[in-house]
Write a protein that holds these residues in place. Structure first.
Motif, PDB file in Angstrom:
ATOM      1  N   LEU A 239      16.636 -10.267 104.882  1.00 42.36           N
ATOM      2  CA  LEU A 239      15.799 -10.437 103.825  1.00 42.36           C
ATOM      3  C   LEU A 239      14.790  -9.322 103.396  1.00 42.36           C
ATOM      4  O   LEU A 239      14.471  -8.789 104.128  1.00 42.36           O
TER       5      LEU A 239
ATOM      6  N   SER B 232      11.797  -8.032 100.730  1.00 45.07           N
ATOM      7  CA  SER B 232      10.685  -8.231  99.720  1.00 45.07           C
ATOM      8  C   SER B 232       9.924  -7.048  99.191  1.00 45.07           C
ATOM      9  O   SER B 232      10.006  -6.213  99.984  1.00 45.07           O
TER      10      SER B 232
ATOM     11  N   LYS C 129      10.513 -16.363 108.601  1.00 38.30           N
ATOM     12  CA  LYS C 129      11.656 -15.317 108.438  1.00 38.30           C
ATOM     13  C   LYS C 129      10.971 -13.833 108.547  1.00 38.30           C
ATOM     14  O   LYS C 129      10.119 -13.648 107.957  1.00 38.30           O
TER      15      LYS C 129
ATOM     16  N   LEU D   4      17.924 -18.761 101.523  1.00 41.04           N
ATOM     17  CA  LEU D   4      16.846 -18.109 102.401  1.00 41.04           C
ATOM     18  C   LEU D   4      17.342 -17.912 104.033  1.00 41.04           C
ATOM     19  O   LEU D   4      17.266 -17.270 104.910  1.00 41.04           O
TER      20      LEU D   4
ATOM     21  N   PHE E 105      11.011 -10.504 107.084  1.00 42.29           N
ATOM     22  CA  PHE E 105      11.539  -9.500 105.979  1.00 42.29           C
ATOM     23  C   PHE E 105      11.092  -8.094 105.868  1.00 42.29           C
ATOM     24  O   PHE E 105      10.469  -7.440 106.651  1.00 42.29           O
ATOM     25  N   THR E 106      12.186  -7.283 105.614  1.00 44.63           N
ATOM     26  CA  THR E 106      11.971  -5.953 105.539  1.00 44.63           C
ATOM     27  C   THR E 106      11.213  -5.632 104.086  1.00 44.63           C
ATOM     28  O   THR E 106      11.540  -6.266 103.059  1.00 44.63           O
TER      29      THR E 106
ATOM     30  N   ALA F 128       6.360 -11.747 100.723  1.00 41.52           N
ATOM     31  CA  ALA F 128       6.992 -12.359 101.885  1.00 41.52           C
ATOM     32  C   ALA F 128       6.343 -13.441 102.442  1.00 41.52           C
ATOM     33  O   ALA F 128       6.830 -14.482 102.943  1.00 41.52           O
TER      34      ALA F 128
ATOM     35  N   THR G  66       6.585 -16.612 100.634  1.00 39.57           N
ATOM     36  CA  THR G  66       7.652 -17.105 100.281  1.00 39.57           C
ATOM     37  C   THR G  66       7.997 -17.937 101.620  1.00 39.57           C
ATOM     38  O   THR G  66       8.363 -19.196 101.539  1.00 39.57           O
ATOM     39  N   ASN G  67       7.522 -17.292 102.930  1.00 42.59           N
ATOM     40  CA  ASN G  67       7.632 -18.477 104.142  1.00 42.59           C
ATOM     41  C   ASN G  67       6.516 -19.315 103.919  1.00 42.59           C
ATOM     42  O   ASN G  67       6.907 -20.540 104.561  1.00 42.59           O
TER      43      ASN G  67
END
Length: 244
Positions: free
Chosen positions: A12, A14, A31, A6, A33-34, A20, A23-24
């Motif tokens: 990144l 999601s 981070k 990552l 994420f798109t 997203a 995950t962070n």
């Protein structure tokens, strides 16, 4: 290994803001994420009947497992039956061992939770061929998904694409898929009374059931159809390639 991947990634992606953020949070990152959801080919999931079903069938399809709220379903259905004694619950999916209790069958655990009246109206079909799923969805009045853990469930998309009224979990990802009261109902799975009331609202109101299903189909075509999301994917990967 996942955290290292990552941190080193050029971009990144999601399927949801919820995943997203999770995950962070898990990896202690911040981070960007798109967000591009999982797609569905809505042309393959279309309702072939506009008629109201006289038989009040409630459908769940997916794994028979605790994390998807299967141990809540009996307690919900017990309350549904109190108002709609002719309602029928159809369960389709593979029975999975329960890792918390150690029981080898979640279905076995579920049976013990149904009332004597409710269990008579339950039909567990186990796993069926994927090609049969559309038929089962078509036969249902309402689809229920009281899940506690999902990323972006395709089963919800399939039911929505086929214009089905849905009562689903209100946890995390759900509000990014369904607009409560517009194209489905969202309820906490542990609120058995309210969940049952929402199911009965659909069973007792043909117009509400049909209109909600139509709105669900519109949401699919606008936001989750493969034709829409393929373009977003192409744009995302093209930008990543150009940035190298």
């Amino acid at each position: 290994h996942e955290k290292r991947a990552l941190k080193k990634a050029d971009a990144l992606l999601s399927v949801r803001k919820f995943t997203a953020h999770s995950t962070n949070s898990i990896f202690g990152l911040s981070k960007d994420f798109t967000i591009i959801p999982n797609p569905i080919n809505s042309s393959l999931f279309q309702s072939n009947s506009k008629n109201w079903h006289n038989e009040k069938i409630i459908l769940y399809f997916g794994s028979i497992i605790r994390k998807k709220g299967l141990l809540e379903i009996p307690l919900i259905f017990n309350k549904v039956i109190e108002k709609n004694p002719n309602a029928k619950l159809v369960l389709v999916g593979k029975d999975v061992p329960d890792i918390i209790s150690g029981n080898q069958s979640t279905w076995q655990m579920m049976q013990q939770l149904f009332s004597e009246e409710a269990i008579k109206n339950v039909d567990y079909l186990k796993g069926v061929e994927y090609t049969e799923i559309k038929e089962k969805i078509q036969q249902a009045c309402v689809c229920v998904f009281p899940s506690f853990a999902e990323a972006f469930p395709v089963s919800w998309l399939e039911a929505m694409a086929m214009e089905k009224a849905i009562v689903a979990s209100d946890i995390g990802w759900a509000k990014e898929m369904i607009d409560d009261g517009t194209n489905g109902f969202l309820v906490n799975p542990t609120n058995h009374e309210l969940f049952a009331n929402r199911v009965n609202a659909f069973l007792d109101n043909e117009e509400l059931c049909i209109e909600t299903g139509k709105a669900a189909r519109i949401k699919i075509e606008k936001c989750f159809d493969i034709k829409v999301l393929a373009k977003q994917n192409i744009k995302f990967y093209s930008q990543v390639i150009k940035s190298q």
